[in-house]
Design an enzyme around this catalytic site. Structure first.
Site, PDB file in Angstrom:
ATOM      1  N   ASP A 172      -2.335   5.003  -5.419  1.00  0.00           N
ATOM      2  CA  ASP A 172      -1.180   3.977  -5.161  1.00  0.00           C
ATOM      3  C   ASP A 172       0.148   4.572  -5.878  1.00  0.00           C
ATOM      4  OD1 ASP A 172      -1.164   1.678  -3.981  1.00  0.00           O
ATOM      5  OD2 ASP A 172      -1.414   0.426  -5.838  1.00  0.00           O
TER       6      ASP A 172
ATOM      7  N   ASP B 209      -7.880   4.848  -4.809  1.00  0.00           N
ATOM      8  CA  ASP B 209      -7.160   4.479  -5.966  1.00  0.00           C
ATOM      9  C   ASP B 209      -7.960   4.651  -7.322  1.00  0.00           C
ATOM     10  OD1 ASP B 209      -5.519   3.959  -4.033  1.00  0.00           O
ATOM     11  OD2 ASP B 209      -5.104   2.044  -4.298  1.00  0.00           O
TER      12      ASP B 209
ATOM     13  N   HIS C  90       2.813  -0.731 -11.898  1.00  0.00           N
ATOM     14  CA  HIS C  90       1.532  -0.102 -12.059  1.00  0.00           C
ATOM     15  C   HIS C  90       1.687   1.002 -11.236  1.00  0.00           C
ATOM     16  CE1 HIS C  90       0.576  -2.770  -8.870  1.00  0.00           C
ATOM     17  NE2 HIS C  90      -0.301  -1.549  -8.171  1.00  0.00           N
TER      18      HIS C  90
ATOM     19  N   LYS D 233       0.310   6.235  -0.863  1.00  0.00           N
ATOM     20  CA  LYS D 233       0.864   4.930  -0.256  1.00  0.00           C
ATOM     21  C   LYS D 233       1.628   4.283  -1.150  1.00  0.00           C
ATOM     22  CE  LYS D 233      -3.652   2.960  -1.433  1.00  0.00           C
ATOM     23  NZ  LYS D 233      -3.368   1.701  -2.131  1.00  0.00           N
TER      24      LYS D 233
ATOM     25  N   HIS E 243       3.876   3.856  -6.543  1.00  0.00           N
ATOM     26  CA  HIS E 243       5.078   2.865  -6.441  1.00  0.00           C
ATOM     27  C   HIS E 243       6.248   3.356  -7.174  1.00  0.00           C
ATOM     28  CE1 HIS E 243       2.294   0.365  -4.471  1.00  0.00           C
ATOM     29  NE2 HIS E 243       1.381  -0.137  -5.753  1.00  0.00           N
TER      30      HIS E 243
ATOM     31  N   CYS F 175      -7.363  -3.241  -2.320  1.00  0.00           N
ATOM     32  CA  CYS F 175      -7.363  -2.030  -1.480  1.00  0.00           C
ATOM     33  C   CYS F 175      -8.493  -1.735  -0.773  1.00  0.00           C
ATOM     34  CB  CYS F 175      -6.777  -0.751  -2.387  1.00  0.00           C
ATOM     35  SG  CYS F 175      -5.018  -1.174  -3.214  1.00  0.00           S
TER      36      CYS F 175
HETATM   37  C1  VGL Z   1      -4.359  -2.791  -5.781  1.00  0.00           C
HETATM   38  C2  VGL Z   1      -3.339  -4.869  -6.498  1.00  0.00           C
HETATM   39  C3  VGL Z   1      -2.219  -4.431  -6.556  1.00  0.00           C
HETATM   40  C4  VGL Z   1      -5.820  -2.224  -5.448  1.00  0.00           C
HETATM   41  C5  VGL Z   1      -3.185  -2.362  -5.715  1.00  0.00           C
HETATM   42  O1  VGL Z   1      -5.876  -1.103  -5.786  1.00  0.00           O
HETATM   43  O2  VGL Z   1      -6.873  -2.921  -5.164  1.00  0.00           O
HETATM   44  N1  VGL Z   1      -4.577  -4.165  -6.291  1.00  0.00           N
HETATM   45  N2  VGL Z   1      -2.058  -3.022  -6.097  1.00  0.00           N
END
Ligand code: VGL
Length: 190
Positions: A46, A8, A75, A99, A48, A144
């Site tokens: 990520d 990420d 995000h 994901k 979403h 993550c």
């Molecule tokens: C993450 C919080 C929410 C991460 C992803 O990448 O660690 N943290 N979504």
């Protein structure tokens, strides 16, 4: 065979982003530098949908069908600049895995969504390519990276986390807890 899993490295997790991780952009060059030393490089994103939780405030903890879930600020919305990789990240990877693209099912681990049972398919990719060793870097150490490392260890991979190439959110002591949990799961913290 040893894979580098780069978690990420997206604009929203870097300074100026919607869920900025302090120093998130400072690890990018170091990650690029170590890529050639691995048999495979896997990047994750990520990915979403916009959230639908009227009346809730970011960082509230809500009850989902699969258990408690921190309500993060929106995000890494699919297709936006915030979801794009940091501009300096070397993206000539073997695999880019997305994901967290189901509505109302958040995602931390790169192996399972947050219900802890919906697989992303990465486990099969790893085994079928003979990638039994895994080094993790990226964002964020305590979410993550942490959940991915623990799942990888449980699935039988040999797992190392390069903490110098990760950065943490550290919400209510989450970094110390994550370090303990990863060590208990058999993850090597470097
Ligand atoms: C993450 C919080 C929410 C991460 C992803 O990448 O660690 N943290 N979504």
């Amino acid at each position: 065979m040893h894979a580098l899993l780069v978690i990420d490295i997206q604009n929203d997790f870097c300074p100026g982003g919607a869920l900025a991780v302090p120093g998130g952009d400072t690890i990018v060059d170091g990650i690029n530098t170590i890529m050639p030393g691995f048999n495979a490089v896997i990047l994750t994103q990520d990915w979403h949908l916009a959230s639908t939780h009227p009346g809730k405030t970011p960082y509230d903890i809500i009850d989902m069908s699969y258990g408690p879930q921190v309500l993060w600020p929106d995000h890494c919305i699919q297709g936006t600049d915030g979801a794009a990789f940091h501009a300096r990240l070397n993206t000539t990877a073997d695999l880019i895995l997305r994901k967290g693209f189901r509505s109302d099912l958040d995602s931390y681990s790169v192996f399972f969504e947050n219900d802890k049972k919906t697989p992303t398919g990465l486990e099969g990719y790893m085994w079928t390519r003979g990638l039994n060793q895994l080094t993790l870097v990226g964002l964020a150490t305590d979410f993550c990276v942490n959940y991915s490392a623990q799942d990888a260890a449980k699935l039988g991979f040999e797992v190392t986390v390069r903490q110098d190439l990760c950065r943490a959110i550290d919400l209510n002591g989450s970094l110390a807890a994550a370090q303990n949990d990863m060590a208990d799961a058999g993850v090597t913290l470097m």
